[in-house]
Design a protein around this motif. Structure first.
Motif, PDB file in Angstrom:
ATOM      1  N   GLY A 415      34.431  42.281  62.671  1.00 56.08           N
ATOM      2  CA  GLY A 415      34.549  41.852  61.274  1.00 56.08           C
ATOM      3  C   GLY A 415      33.545  42.560  60.388  1.00 56.08           C
ATOM      4  N   ASP A 416      33.611  42.216  59.135  1.00 55.25           N
ATOM      5  CA  ASP A 416      32.791  42.856  58.118  1.00 55.25           C
ATOM      6  C   ASP A 416      31.350  42.311  58.153  1.00 55.25           C
ATOM      7  N   LYS A 417      30.381  43.216  58.119  1.00 53.98           N
ATOM      8  CA  LYS A 417      28.961  42.834  58.167  1.00 53.98           C
ATOM      9  C   LYS A 417      28.576  41.886  57.019  1.00 53.98           C
ATOM     10  N   ASP A 418      29.325  41.957  55.936  1.00 52.87           N
ATOM     11  CA  ASP A 418      29.024  41.086  54.785  1.00 52.87           C
ATOM     12  C   ASP A 418      29.233  39.609  55.097  1.00 52.87           C
ATOM     13  N   PHE A 419      29.896  39.321  56.225  1.00 50.46           N
ATOM     14  CA  PHE A 419      30.123  37.921  56.591  1.00 50.46           C
ATOM     15  C   PHE A 419      28.872  37.260  57.192  1.00 50.46           C
ATOM     16  N   VAL A 420      27.843  38.041  57.511  1.00 52.01           N
ATOM     17  CA  VAL A 420      26.630  37.448  58.102  1.00 52.01           C
ATOM     18  C   VAL A 420      26.061  36.405  57.130  1.00 52.01           C
ATOM     19  N   GLY A 421      25.808  35.192  57.685  1.00 50.02           N
ATOM     20  CA  GLY A 421      25.277  34.103  56.845  1.00 50.02           C
ATOM     21  C   GLY A 421      26.366  33.282  56.186  1.00 50.02           C
ATOM     22  N   LYS A 422      27.641  33.579  56.532  1.00 45.60           N
ATOM     23  CA  LYS A 422      28.753  32.842  55.906  1.00 45.60           C
ATOM     24  C   LYS A 422      29.612  32.171  56.969  1.00 45.60           C
ATOM     25  N   PHE A 423      30.435  31.227  56.510  1.00 45.53           N
ATOM     26  CA  PHE A 423      31.411  30.595  57.401  1.00 45.53           C
ATOM     27  C   PHE A 423      32.697  31.408  57.403  1.00 45.53           C
ATOM     28  N   VAL A 424      33.270  31.587  58.593  1.00 48.27           N
ATOM     29  CA  VAL A 424      34.599  32.212  58.691  1.00 48.27           C
ATOM     30  C   VAL A 424      35.410  31.446  59.743  1.00 48.27           C
ATOM     31  N   ASP A 425      36.712  31.629  59.724  1.00 49.76           N
ATOM     32  CA  ASP A 425      37.573  31.078  60.778  1.00 49.76           C
ATOM     33  C   ASP A 425      37.913  32.181  61.768  1.00 49.76           C
ATOM     34  N   VAL A 426      37.833  31.863  63.038  1.00 53.07           N
ATOM     35  CA  VAL A 426      38.139  32.843  64.089  1.00 53.07           C
ATOM     36  C   VAL A 426      39.136  32.204  65.056  1.00 53.07           C
ATOM     37  N   LYS A 427      40.166  32.965  65.420  1.00 52.78           N
ATOM     38  CA  LYS A 427      41.112  32.462  66.431  1.00 52.78           C
ATOM     39  C   LYS A 427      40.625  32.922  67.810  1.00 52.78           C
ATOM     40  N   ILE A 428      40.432  31.973  68.699  1.00 50.43           N
ATOM     41  CA  ILE A 428      39.854  32.291  70.014  1.00 50.43           C
ATOM     42  C   ILE A 428      40.930  32.827  70.960  1.00 50.43           C
ATOM     43  N   GLU A 429      40.627  34.021  71.521  1.00 50.42           N
ATOM     44  CA  GLU A 429      41.611  34.655  72.412  1.00 50.42           C
ATOM     45  C   GLU A 429      41.093  34.844  73.833  1.00 50.42           C
ATOM     46  N   LYS A 430      39.751  34.758  73.987  1.00 45.41           N
ATOM     47  CA  LYS A 430      39.197  34.963  75.328  1.00 45.41           C
ATOM     48  C   LYS A 430      37.996  34.036  75.499  1.00 45.41           C
ATOM     49  N   VAL A 431      37.868  33.447  76.693  1.00 42.35           N
ATOM     50  CA  VAL A 431      36.697  32.587  76.904  1.00 42.35           C
ATOM     51  C   VAL A 431      35.956  32.988  78.175  1.00 42.35           C
ATOM     52  N   GLU A 432      34.630  32.832  78.109  1.00 43.36           N
ATOM     53  CA  GLU A 432      33.787  33.031  79.296  1.00 43.36           C
ATOM     54  C   GLU A 432      32.951  31.762  79.462  1.00 43.36           C
ATOM     55  N   GLU A 433      32.067  31.763  80.470  1.00 44.75           N
ATOM     56  CA  GLU A 433      31.265  30.542  80.697  1.00 44.75           C
ATOM     57  C   GLU A 433      30.466  30.151  79.465  1.00 44.75           C
ATOM     58  N   PHE A 434      29.784  31.146  78.895  1.00 46.88           N
ATOM     59  CA  PHE A 434      28.868  30.821  77.807  1.00 46.88           C
ATOM     60  C   PHE A 434      29.216  31.534  76.503  1.00 46.88           C
ATOM     61  N   GLY A 435      30.463  31.861  76.317  1.00 44.60           N
ATOM     62  CA  GLY A 435      30.828  32.520  75.064  1.00 44.60           C
ATOM     63  C   GLY A 435      32.329  32.607  74.871  1.00 44.60           C
ATOM     64  N   LEU A 436      32.702  32.760  73.595  1.00 43.29           N
ATOM     65  CA  LEU A 436      34.110  32.872  73.244  1.00 43.29           C
ATOM     66  C   LEU A 436      34.275  34.153  72.428  1.00 43.29           C
ATOM     67  N   SER A 437      35.472  34.747  72.466  1.00 46.84           N
ATOM     68  CA  SER A 437      35.716  35.848  71.547  1.00 46.84           C
ATOM     69  C   SER A 437      37.109  35.724  70.970  1.00 46.84           C
ATOM     70  N   GLY A 438      37.282  36.317  69.776  1.00 42.84           N
ATOM     71  CA  GLY A 438      38.572  36.162  69.117  1.00 42.84           C
ATOM     72  C   GLY A 438      38.759  37.114  67.978  1.00 42.84           C
ATOM     73  N   VAL A 439      39.684  36.736  67.066  1.00 39.61           N
ATOM     74  CA  VAL A 439      39.976  37.600  65.924  1.00 39.61           C
ATOM     75  C   VAL A 439      39.745  36.828  64.626  1.00 39.61           C
ATOM     76  N   PHE A 440      39.310  37.586  63.644  1.00 35.96           N
ATOM     77  CA  PHE A 440      39.029  37.016  62.325  1.00 35.96           C
ATOM     78  C   PHE A 440      40.316  36.463  61.695  1.00 35.96           C
ATOM     79  N   LYS A 441      40.219  35.262  61.106  1.00 35.22           N
ATOM     80  CA  LYS A 441      41.400  34.709  60.421  1.00 35.22           C
ATOM     81  C   LYS A 441      41.162  34.625  58.905  1.00 35.22           C
ATOM     82  N   LYS A 442      40.054  33.987  58.505  1.00 32.23           N
ATOM     83  CA  LYS A 442      39.783  33.925  57.060  1.00 32.23           C
ATOM     84  C   LYS A 442      38.313  33.614  56.803  1.00 32.23           C
ATOM     85  N   ASN A 443      37.878  33.950  55.591  1.00 33.37           N
ATOM     86  CA  ASN A 443      36.517  33.566  55.205  1.00 33.37           C
ATOM     87  C   ASN A 443      36.591  32.470  54.150  1.00 33.37           C
TER      88      ASN A 443
END
Ligand code: SF4
Length: 444
Positions: A415-443
Motif C-alpha cells: 500500500g501507499d506509504k502515506d497510510f502510515v498513522g491512519k486507519f485502513v481496511d484490509v482483506k485477509i488472504e493469508k494467515v500465519e501463527e503470529f501475523g496476517l497478510s492481505g490486500v488493501f480495501k479502503k482508507n
C-alpha cells in the motif's frame, strides 16, 4: 548546543518515561542526537524485570564510557537505586536518577543534591512528554505497584501505587486526539487498581455513579476516555487477574473505541506455584474471568487474549508445569510472552532455591511455544476472507505496510506509504501463527 541520547530498555512504562526525560532535556536547551558516541549526555532508562535486560545495561554502560569518555551518563529506571548495581557501575555512571526526580533534572545537572527533596511520586507524570510517535501515544495513568509478586522487582524499583487525577488524564487524551492521534495506550503496572478522587464536581465528569461515590475507578475512566469525540482506539496494559471486575468487562464490551484485546498475565497454571508467586488468585478464578471475557466481549471477531508466563519457578515440578500446559489448551491464547525464571535481586523469590535446571526451563518454554503456535494459527484462521480495520504503523524493508488490528494482530499488505498513522481496511488472504497478510480495501 549540548546534545543528548536516550537508550530505553524494557517495558512501555520505560518508553513513556523516556519521552518525559526527552521533553525535560529539550526544555533546558539540549538537542537530541542519534549519535551516542558524540552526545554530551547519555541517558540509560533501565529495566530489572529479567536478568537479560539487566545484563544489557552492564554491557551498554561499559561501552558508552569507552566510546565517549566525555559523555555524562545518567542511569534511571528500575536499577537506579539498587545498591549492588551502583557499586558495580560506579565508574561508568555519573548520575543515579530515580525517575520521579526528573522534574529536578535542570538543577541535578548543575550538581544539585536531590536526595533529601520530598516530591509527590506522581508529579513527574504531569510533564508533557515528547511523544516519539505522531499517531500512537502512551498515557500513564499511574505508577508503582502494591502487589509484591514474589519474583518481581517493580514494587521495590517504582514504589507504592500512585494514580493521576482523572481530569489530568482526560485532558492529555483530549489534547492528543485533537492533534490527530489514533491510538491511546493507557498504562500502569496494574490499571485495574486505578482510583482517582473527583476533585472538582464541575469538571464535566458526568458519570452518575462516579459522582456519587466521589471516586473514579478504571471502568469509569475507560468510559470517560471512550466518550471523547474522535476516531481513535484505546488500549490498556497491564491487568492483574485479581482486580478485574464484572463492570470492567462490561465497559470493555460496551465502549466501541476500546480495543477487544485483553492482556491478562497468568504467570502459571498451578495453584501452589501461584501461591508461591504471591499472585493472590487461584487458577479457577482466572479461568472464570476468561469465560466471562469471551462471553461478554463480542465483536465480529473473537476477543484476543494474551498472557505472560514464567516457566521453571522455584520448586515447579513437571506435574505443576503440566497445569500450565492445561491452561494453554483451555484458554487458547493469541499470544504469550514466556520467560524462563531467573532470580531477581531483593525479591522474596530470590531466597527460594532456583532448583529447575536451565535445560528443563528451556524444554518447558519450547513446549508452551509449540502449543501456542498451533493454537494461535487456529485462532488466526478465523480471519481468512474477513475485512479488518488496521492502524498502519510503518513500512518494512521489503516495502510492505504493517500495522495492527484492534485485536492486536499484526497485518502486512502492499500500500501507499502515506497510510502510515491512519486507519485502513484490509482483506485477509493469508494467515500465519503470529501475523496476517492481505490486500488493501479502503482508507478512512
Ligand atoms: S502485579 Fe506483580 S508482576 Fe505486576 S508489577 Fe506488580 S509485583 Fe510486578
Amino acid at each position: 548546543m549540548k546534545t543528548y541520547h536516550i537508550i530505553t530498555i524494557g517495558c512501555q512504562m520505560n518508553k513513556s518515561d523516556s519521552e518525559r526525560i526527552a521533553a525535560c532535556l529539550d526544555n533546558i536547551g539540549y538537542k537530541k542526537t542519534e549519535k551516542r558516541e558524540q552526545a554530551d549526555l547519555v541517558v540509560l532508562t533501565t529495566c530489572g524485570i529479567r536478568q537479560s535486560a539487566e545484563d544489557r545495561v552492564y554491557g551498554l554502560a561499559h561501552k558508552i564510557k569507552k566510546e565517549n569518555k566525555n559523555a555524562k551518563v545518567i542511569l534511571t529506571g528500575c536499577l537506579s537505586e539498587r545498591e549492588d548495581v551502583i557499586k558495580r557501575l560506579k565508574d561508568k555512571v555519573d548520575i543515579w536518577l530515580p525517575i520521579n526526580q526528573i522534574i529536578n533534572l535542570k538543577q541535578i545537572l548543575t550538581d544539585f543534591d536531590f536526595r533529601n527533596t520530598k516530591i509527590n511520586p506522581c508529579d513527574y507524570l504531569k510533564i508533557k512528554p515528547k511523544y516519539t510517535s505522531v499517531f500512537s501515544a502512551f498515557v500513564p495513568i499511574g505508577n508503582g505497584c502494591d502487589n509484591f509478586c514474589s519474583y518481581c522487582v517493580v514494587p521495590y524499583a517504582r514504589g507504592h501505587e500512585v494514580y493521576r487525577d482523572a481530569e489530568e488524564i482526560l485532558n492529555e487524551v483530549k489534547d492528543l486526539v485533537g492533534q490527530g492521534y489514533k491510538e491511546i495506550i493507557l498504562i500502569a503496572q496494574n490499571v485495574n487498581s486505578y482510583k482517582s478522587k473527583i476533585r472538582n464536581q464541575e469538571s464535566g465528569i458526568k458519570n452518575q455513579e462516579a459522582r456519587e461515590s466521589n471516586y473514579i475507578d478504571f471502568s469509569h475512566l475507560l468510559r470517560l476516555v471512550n466518550s471523547i469525540s474522535g476516531d481513535f482506539w484505546v488500549r490498556f496494559v497491564t491487568s492483574h487477574p485479581k482486580d478485574i471486575s464484572d463492570d470492567l468487562i462490561l465497559a470493555i464490551a460496551k465502549c466501541e473505541k476500546v480495543c477487544k484485546h485483553i492482556h491478562l498475565p497468568a504467570q502459571a497454571g498451578d495453584n501452589d506455584i501461584l501461591a508461591s508467586m504471591n499472585r493472590k488468585y487461584k487458577i479457577e478464578h482466572y479461568l472464570e474471568l476468561i469465560k466471562k471475557i469471551k462471553k461478554n466481549i463480542k465483536s465480529e471477531l473473537p476477543v484476543a487474549i494474551t498472557t505472560d508466563i514464567i516457566v521453571g519457578f522455584p520448586g515447579e515440578t513437571k506435574e505443576q508445569f503440566g497445569n500450565t500446559v492445561k491452561l494453554f489448551e483451555k484458554v487458547k491464547y493469541d499470544m504469550a510472552y514466556i520467560a524462563r525464571y531467573s532470580p531477581r535481586y531483593g525479591t522474596a523469590a530470590e531466597k527460594m532455591k532456583d532448583d529447575v535446571t536451565a535445560h528443563e526451563k528451556r524444554k518447558r518454554e519450547e513446549k508452551l511455544m509449540k502449543i501456542l503456535k498451533k493454537i494461535a494459527l487456529e485462532n488466526n484462521q478465523k480471519y481468512l476472507g474477513k475485512v479488518v480495520k488496521v492502524l498502519i504503523e510503518g513500512q518494512n524493508k521489503k516495502g510492505f505496510l504493517f500495522g495492527k488490528t484492534e485485536t492486536n494482530k499484526i497485518v502486512k499488505f502492499s500500500g501507499d506509504k502515506d497510510f502510515v498513522g491512519k486507519f485502513v481496511d484490509v482483506k485477509i488472504e493469508k494467515v500465519e501463527e503470529f501475523g496476517l497478510s492481505g490486500v488493501f480495501k479502503k482508507n478512512y
